[in-house]
Motif scaffolding. Structure first.
Motif, PDB file in Angstrom:
ATOM      1  N   GLY A 169       0.982  -1.274  -0.125  1.00  0.00           N
ATOM      2  CA  GLY A 169       0.207   0.028  -0.187  1.00  0.00           C
ATOM      3  C   GLY A 169       0.850   1.384  -0.022  1.00  0.00           C
ATOM      4  O   GLY A 169       2.032   1.036   0.645  1.00  0.00           O
ATOM      5  N   ASP A 170       0.053   2.363  -0.749  1.00  0.00           N
ATOM      6  CA  ASP A 170       0.551   3.600   0.033  1.00  0.00           C
ATOM      7  C   ASP A 170       1.540   4.049  -1.222  1.00  0.00           C
ATOM      8  O   ASP A 170       2.869   3.927  -1.394  1.00  0.00           O
ATOM      9  N   PHE A 171       0.753   3.883  -2.330  1.00  0.00           N
ATOM     10  CA  PHE A 171       1.802   3.803  -3.726  1.00  0.00           C
ATOM     11  C   PHE A 171       2.095   5.376  -4.679  1.00  0.00           C
ATOM     12  O   PHE A 171       2.368   5.920  -5.124  1.00  0.00           O
ATOM     13  N   THR A 172       1.172   6.595  -3.516  1.00  0.00           N
ATOM     14  CA  THR A 172       0.761   7.930  -3.504  1.00  0.00           C
ATOM     15  C   THR A 172       1.340   8.727  -3.515  1.00  0.00           C
ATOM     16  O   THR A 172       1.545   8.308  -2.504  1.00  0.00           O
ATOM     17  N   ASP A 173       1.319  10.167  -3.558  1.00  0.00           N
ATOM     18  CA  ASP A 173       1.970  11.566  -2.230  1.00  0.00           C
ATOM     19  C   ASP A 173       2.523  11.494  -2.158  1.00  0.00           C
ATOM     20  O   ASP A 173       3.590  10.661  -2.485  1.00  0.00           O
ATOM     21  N   ARG A 174       3.945  12.882  -2.411  1.00  0.00           N
ATOM     22  CA  ARG A 174       4.939  12.850  -1.963  1.00  0.00           C
ATOM     23  C   ARG A 174       5.656  12.842  -2.821  1.00  0.00           C
ATOM     24  O   ARG A 174       6.909  13.653  -2.916  1.00  0.00           O
ATOM     25  N   GLY A 175       6.039  11.367  -3.756  1.00  0.00           N
ATOM     26  CA  GLY A 175       7.068  11.731  -5.077  1.00  0.00           C
ATOM     27  C   GLY A 175       6.402  12.070  -5.737  1.00  0.00           C
ATOM     28  O   GLY A 175       5.061  12.615  -6.272  1.00  0.00           O
ATOM     29  N   PRO A 176       7.118  11.785  -6.954  1.00  0.00           N
ATOM     30  CA  PRO A 176       6.922  12.248  -8.403  1.00  0.00           C
ATOM     31  C   PRO A 176       5.839  12.013  -9.112  1.00  0.00           C
ATOM     32  O   PRO A 176       5.112  12.536 -10.150  1.00  0.00           O
TER      33      PRO A 176
END
Length: 359
Positions: free
Chosen positions: A131-138
């Motif tokens: 989990g946590d594929f999105t947010d913060r990174g580009p």
């Protein structure tokens, strides 16, 4: 690699979000003023947490990547993942990616799961994302597209690539569905849109988000048990609130998202942001409560960066910091828990690990 767009100094990012209470956090190993996680800011419900519990507040320090020079390196040829003589292929798990697509591709190549062109080359191997594929990174949408593609390629080769629901999937779903609709946070007015932006939401991800991405995220399981490993995203016992079996938890999460009630989804997101249940005194018992209910011999989770579990990260202020050193997963709670978030958002390491993992 610099921080994602819109992620300036934390004190500035919170200045206009008056709905959020941001108390200072005192870490077990020393006080950190302005302690901030690359983390999860949620107005907690009143009396929702045990005394002294602050995981969804802005409680963990961020390591600023700064203007680090990135030197391109040609990847070494991938070594094919080892294949058994018969039966299921080897089992791998992946920690939090948070939009760092290039780092993910490099880690998958290193383990021999994909080839130089990014195609599945691991035959019957089994791969689980926590989990946590999105947010913060580009490039969070690029990460989701890759996982969806590898799922099809792995299945065609006799293996599989699957994924679990993280709190940032719930956050992105909520931001897209409910936007600035007020939700009952128990601590004043809150919105998914504000929480998403505060927690590293990237405009480029939202602009590229399509219906098939939303449908894929909404159907993800929250918990699974594979080869004696109980896989979940968050290091919390909050899963017990949603059912006394893996099937019941996954059905409850999907049904909650199907009802499309902003307050219900917010409560689900809030509980999935809880953390550190396995870390301190009583942590092993907390793990056992999950294992006794859902099965398995050890828990494997993401969500809480390993440097924070180890208490090895200091303040942002003053001294130079080259970033946390993470060599691999962290085994703790009497050997019952395996942490997989290497802290890629804070110049750590994106972990891809084959199981079993020796203690």
């Amino acid at each position: 690699m610099t921080q994602g767009a819109g992620q300036g100094p934390e004190t500035e990012r919170t200045a206009t979000l008056r709905d959020f209470r941001v108390p200072a956090y005192v870490h077990e190993t020393g006080p950190y003023v302005r302690s901030i996680h690359p983390g999860d800011v949620v107005p907690p419900a009143e009396d929702a947490y045990p005394e002294g519990y602050t995981p969804t507040q802005r409680d963990l320090p961020v390591i600023n990547r700064g203007d680090t020079l990135q030197v391109p390196v040609e990847p070494a040829p991938a070594a094919p993942a080892p294949q058994p003589a018969s039966g299921p292929g080897p089992l791998y798990v992946v920690g939090d990616v948070h939009g760092y697509l290039d780092e993910l591709l490099a880690a998958l190549r290193e383990q021999g799961l994909i080839d130089a062109s990014g195609q599945w080359c691991a035959g019957t191997a089994r791969l689980w994302f926590l989990g946590d594929f999105t947010d913060r990174g580009p490039d969070g949408i690029g990460v989701i597209d890759l996982v969806m593609r590898l799922s099809a390629e792995a299945a065609a080769a006799g293996g599989y690539c699957k994924a679990l629901m993280g709190n940032h999937e719930l956050l992105l779903l909520g931001a897209k569905r409910f936007g600035d609709t007020p939700v009952n946070s128990g601590a004043g007015t809150a919105t998914f849109q504000a929480a998403w932006l505060l927690n590293g939401g990237q405009k480029t991800d939202m602009d590229r988000l399509q219906d098939h991405h939303l449908q894929w995220m909404a159907r993800l399981d929250a918990v699974e048990e594979v080869d004696g490993y109980l896989l979940l995203h968050s290091d919390t016992t909050a899963y017990l609130d949603y059912g006394d079996s893996i099937e019941a938890v996954n059905d409850t999460v999907r049904e909650t998202l199907t009802r499309n009630d902003a307050d219900e989804v917010w409560d689900l997101f809030r509980k999935f942001t809880k953390r550190f249940s396995f870390r301190d005194e009583g942590g092993a018992d907390a793990v056992r409560s999950l294992l006794d209910t859902y099965g398995g011999a050890r828990v494997v989770h993401g969500h809480s960066p390993i440097p924070y579990l180890l208490g090895e990260v200091g303040s942002e202020d003053g001294e130079e910091n080259t970033g946390p050193v993470v060599e691999g997963p962290h085994i703790y709670a009497d050997g019952l828990a395996i942490a997989m978030d290497g802290g890629v958002t804070m110049a750590g390491k994106l972990l891809v690990q084959q199981l079993p993992l020796d203690i």
